[in-house]
Scaffold this motif. Structure first.
Motif: not given
Ligand code: HEC
Length: 233
Positions: A82-104
């Motif tokens: 939807g309105g959520m861009p892939a990796r929040g428009s930050r291609a350099d974020l690792t999957d682990g960082e994405i998960k940590a961000a979601i948890n936060y």
């Protein structure tokens, strides 16, 4: 590969290492924690709920999404949705960082606590009882979307212990009570993002200890299953 001439192999290796280059460099950098990633990037939309983005710390908005499981949710953030861009428009974020961000974003306080005491990382952890061959999982969420003091959303997921199959055809009644007062309601079947549960809103004002007593009737079962939970909040 064995009969590939040497002169062909060399340029292939070079091309291969070029392709791996950016990731290899990135993998050596220490992972940023959830808060850092959110402050830096995700907050641009998730702080104010831009375009319907679930807000940081709004557990009522995140809970039904978290029910799909962290891997599914992270995949959705990685691919975009939807309105959520892939990796929040930050291609350099690792999957682990994405998960940590979601948890936060789901629970800033517990994500911080989880960092301090990793063994207790409890995001998504649910109280559980096994009664009469039924696994009962309880979820209790503050419900700021409901007007009135101290509303919580109580939801339960039922599984047949023997077959592990989810039970979707039960009649479920919940009584939320203190020794002084109480309220009994039917827990209605709910499907949020393909996750099935039984739920309803209950008012738990004040600091009193509340208990939840469930009566679960399965079609064809001779007697209802009863289970009791202390509601910790
Ligand atoms: C440009 C704005 C924007 C940015 C930046 C952004 N998001 Fe989102 N995000 C959204 C919107 C809008 C939605 C709601 C999409 C929907 O459910 O339709 C969303 C939804 C999500 C969801 C739920 C997806 C689902 O399938 O339910 C996750 C997870 C998520 N964002 C994670 C992140 C993370 C992690 C970051 C930072 C790395 C981030 N977002 C940055 C706009 C943004």
């Amino acid at each position: 590969m064995t009969d590939t001439p040497r002169w062909l192999l060399a340029p292939m290796l070079v091309a291969g290492s070029l392709l791996l280059g950016p990731q290899a460099v990135r993998a050596q950098a220490p992972e940023r924690n959830g808060k850092a990633v959110v402050d830096e990037q995700c907050a641009k939309c998730h702080a104010k709920g831009e375009g319907g983005a679930p807000k940081i710390g709004d557990r009522a908005a995140w809970a039904p999404r978290m029910k799909r499981g962290m891997d599914a949710l992270a995949l959705s953030a990685i691919r975009g949705h939807g309105g959520m861009p892939a990796r929040g428009s930050r291609a350099d974020l690792t999957d682990g960082e994405i998960k940590a961000a979601i948890n936060y974003m789901f629970n800033p306080a517990s994500a911080a606590a989880a960092k301090a005491a990793p063994a207790k990382s409890a995001a998504g952890e649910r109280a559980h009882r096994l009664v009469g061959g039924v696994d009962i999982y309880l979820g209790l969420m503050r419900a700021p979307e409901r007007k009135g003091k101290g509303y919580y959303h109580v939801s339960i997921v039922l599984r047949d212990h023997a077959s592990k199959a989810e039970i979707k055809d039960a009649q479920v009644e919940g009584r939320v009570a203190t020794p002084m007062t109480g309220e009994t309601k039917k827990l209605e079947p709910e499907t949020v993002n393909n996750a099935f549960s039984y739920g309803n809103y209950f008012q738990l004002p004040g600091k009193d200890p509340y208990t939840l007593t469930l009566q679960i009737r399965r079609p064809g079962a001779p007697a209802p299953v009863e289970a009791k939970f202390d509601l910790k909040r």
